[in-house]
Scaffold this motif. Structure first.
Motif, mmCIF file in Angstrom:
data_model
loop_
_atom_site.group_PDB
_atom_site.id
_atom_site.type_symbol
_atom_site.label_atom_id
_atom_site.label_comp_id
_atom_site.label_asym_id
_atom_site.label_seq_id
_atom_site.Cartn_x
_atom_site.Cartn_y
_atom_site.Cartn_z
ATOM 1 N N ARG A 75 16.293 37.096 27.022
ATOM 2 C CA ARG A 75 16.837 35.903 27.689
ATOM 3 C C ARG A 75 16.780 36.084 29.173
ATOM 4 N NH1 ARG A 75 21.828 34.017 23.866
ATOM 5 N NH2 ARG A 75 20.789 34.509 21.945
ATOM 6 N N LYS A 114 15.724 30.004 24.819
ATOM 7 C CA LYS A 114 16.682 29.009 25.335
ATOM 8 C C LYS A 114 17.529 28.410 24.216
ATOM 9 C CE LYS A 114 13.829 27.415 29.188
ATOM 10 N NZ LYS A 114 13.031 26.269 29.690
ATOM 11 N N MET A 115 16.966 28.368 22.994
ATOM 12 C CA MET A 115 17.693 27.840 21.850
ATOM 13 C C MET A 115 18.697 28.859 21.296
ATOM 14 S SD MET A 115 14.888 25.908 19.538
ATOM 15 C CE MET A 115 13.286 25.658 20.210
ATOM 16 N N GLY A 116 18.668 30.077 21.829
ATOM 17 C CA GLY A 116 19.610 31.087 21.401
ATOM 18 C C GLY A 116 19.088 32.093 20.382
ATOM 19 N N GLU A 141 16.996 35.372 19.069
ATOM 20 C CA GLU A 141 16.735 36.689 19.640
ATOM 21 C C GLU A 141 15.391 37.270 19.223
ATOM 22 O OE1 GLU A 141 20.133 38.972 18.475
ATOM 23 O OE2 GLU A 141 21.461 37.852 19.810
#
Length: 148
Positions: free
Chosen positions: A147, A85-87, A89
């Motif tokens: 994601r 969620k924080m981006g 990977e």
């Protein structure tokens, strides 16, 4: 029957496990850069092109009386979801090379050893006299996050 003892009211949830995620400047193999310098003329300056802020799973622990119930897996999966969620990977972790149970857990969750990810590190071991630093070999592992 009700007790007059209200010292434990309302009932508190029992903490049976914990885990943390730290964000560090790390190399792809989970190692910290050898020199924290951005001087392009320094011999290790080329290392910096591979350094990124990466999430590192840390301090996973489950109370002995609650192990083998899937709690560690749920804690790891929750961290993966939050980090995605924080981006980020990927999620990295380090585990002692002699901790076969933890290595099996992480492998079952899809973590793979990072190339060049075996590293000597210091760990603090508590003793009756306070504690001491000992050398240990840690294995860095990583997984790719999806994601949702």
């Amino acid at each position: 029957p009700l007790s007059a003892d209200t010292s434990h009211w309302p009932p508190q949830p029992e903490v049976v496990g914990c885990v943390g995620v730290e964000i560090h400047p790390l190399l792809p193999n989970g190692a910290r850069p050898p020199v924290f310098r951005r001087d392009p003329h320094h011999p290790t300056a080329t290392t910096w092109d591979r350094v990124r802020h990466r999430p590192l799973l840390s301090n996973l622990a489950v109370d002995a009386s609650h192990r083998r119930q899937g709690i560690a897996s749920r804690l790891v999966k929750t961290c993966e979801e939050e980090v995605a969620k924080m981006g980020f990977e990927e999620l990295l972790l380090k585990v002692e090379h002699s901790n076969d149970v933890a290595l099996q857990l992480y492998e079952s969750l899809g973590y793979e050893e990072c190339p060049g990810g075996h590293m000597w590190e210091d760990k603090f071991v508590a003793t009756a006299d306070g504690g001491e630093w000992q050398k240990t070999v840690n294995v860095a592992m990583r997984t790719t996050l999806h994601r949702g």
